[in-house]
Design an enzyme around this catalytic site. Structure first.
Site, PDB file in Angstrom:
ATOM      1  N   SER A  64       0.837  -1.192   0.000  1.00 37.83           N
ATOM      2  CA  SER A  64       0.000   0.000   0.000  1.00 37.83           C
ATOM      3  C   SER A  64       0.879   1.252   0.000  1.00 37.83           C
ATOM      4  CB  SER A  64      -0.977  -0.032   1.199  1.00 37.83           C
ATOM      5  OG  SER A  64      -1.986   0.932   1.059  1.00 37.83           O
ATOM      6  N   GLU A 117      -1.429  -2.838  -7.984  1.00 38.18           N
ATOM      7  CA  GLU A 117      -2.614  -3.201  -7.209  1.00 38.18           C
ATOM      8  C   GLU A 117      -3.206  -1.915  -6.659  1.00 38.18           C
ATOM      9  OE1 GLU A 117      -3.203  -3.219  -3.528  1.00 38.18           O
ATOM     10  OE2 GLU A 117      -1.498  -1.851  -3.402  1.00 38.18           O
ATOM     11  N   HIS A 169      -4.418  -5.573  -1.274  1.00 40.28           N
ATOM     12  CA  HIS A 169      -5.458  -5.439  -0.255  1.00 40.28           C
ATOM     13  C   HIS A 169      -6.462  -6.579  -0.401  1.00 40.28           C
ATOM     14  CE1 HIS A 169      -3.746  -1.391  -0.679  1.00 40.28           C
ATOM     15  NE2 HIS A 169      -4.178  -1.145   0.536  1.00 40.28           N
TER      16      HIS A 169
END
Length: 316
Positions: free
Chosen positions: A119, A220, A284
């Site tokens: 992230s 992602e 995630h």
């Protein structure tokens, strides 16, 4: 079938393998989260490790886990601590870009060790790759993943990669319960690099942007509707980044319809004639598989295979 040119990239340096026993350090270089220290210590102890929690983990400065100075000191301290065998981040959120121009990359390079997160931690993966030149790991966060009860492949992928059980020539395993999708067939060799798409785009135009030449891009994201994913990819295309790539591995894009995403990926990458494989369970998602950032890999999108082409850790 398109076969991309054989890579001539030098491999990034592998890092020392995680020993069967040792100390794992936890830092919070981005957002804050409440850590159940007893639970974390017991979880690590059950797997043969002790935990060293750095001070910023217990701080809270609004949307940041402590001040920039505290978070930077923890990052430097965890790398400099010779007792710490690996570093895992507490959570993502936001905060790591604020540290980039103050990081002592010479210190990190001199004390290279497994560094794990995803992230917002993408900014650190990109910066370390560019200025320290060793492999890092897009993998689980302590709170959300390892302590969050995610499926067993999250843990097994993490430990197998860091302990050196996944060697050069290994096919990276992917759960059969989560089918992969070939967007564009072909074979490419290159350096796997990337992470969170929003963070990759936000660093463009800075000294810490992705060095995309010869790269197999991993992306992602979460909480971004399809039009924003389109905008982010278009940003990278207009910046010339996509034209430098040898292939693309698409991880979890949470909250986006899979068929609509596949259409967007086809529109974006078909003109580039590079292999694209989608649906890899990293990011995630549950499970969240560990990927080695900066490592040389072979992507065979037609056969839905990702092969590691270098050792990413070395036994001490």
């Amino acid at each position: 079938m398109t076969v991309r040119p054989t890579h001539t990239l030098f491999p990034y340096a592998p890092v020392p393998a995680l020993p069967s026993e040792g100390v794992i350090g936890v830092i919070a270089p981005a957002g804050p989260a409440s850590l159940d220290t007893d639970k974390a210590v017991q979880w690590m102890r059950a797997r043969g490790y002790s935990l060293r929690v750095f001070p910023g983990v217990y701080e809270n400065d609004g949307y940041l886990a402590g001040s920039d100075e505290v978070r930077l000191n923890d990052l430097h301290g965890a790398f400099a601590d010779t007792d710490v065998a690996a570093i895992i981040c507490l959570r993502g959120g936001y905060g790591t870009p604020r540290l980039l121009d103050r990081i002592d990359f010479d210190l990190l390079r001199a004390n290279a060790k497994p560094f794990i997160g995803y992230s917002d931690i993408t900014a650190l993966h990109l910066a370390i790759a560019r200025y320290a030149g060793f492999v890092t790991f897009h993998g689980p966060l302590l709170n959300a993943d390892l302590l969050g009860g995610k499926q067993k492949p999250t843990e097994s992928s993490f430990f197998n990669m860091l302990r050196g059980q996944v060697k050069a020539g290994s096919v990276l395993t992917h759960p059969v319960a989560y089918p992969l999708s070939t967007i564009e067939p072909g074979i490419a060799h290159g350096r796997l690099l990337g992470g969170n798409l929003s963070m990759i785009a936000s660093t463009m135009g800075t000294p810490y942007e992705i060095d995309a030449e010869g790269v197999i891009l991993f992306i992602e994201d979460i909480n971004e509707p399809l039009y924003r994913i389109d905008r982010l990819l278009t940003h990278l295309r207009l910046a010339g980044t996509l034209g430098k790539l040898r292939g693309v591995l698409v991880g979890d894009v949470a909250g986006v319809d899979a068929a609509a995403l596949a259409r967007l990926l086809k529109q974006t990458f078909e003109p580039l004639r590079i292999p694209v494989l989608a649906g890899w369970r990293s990011g995630h998602c549950d499970p969240n598989l560990t990927l080695p950032m900066g490592a040389l890999v072979k992507l065979d999108a037609g056969n839905k295979v990702l092969v590691l082409e270098q050792d990413v850790v070395v036994k001490r």
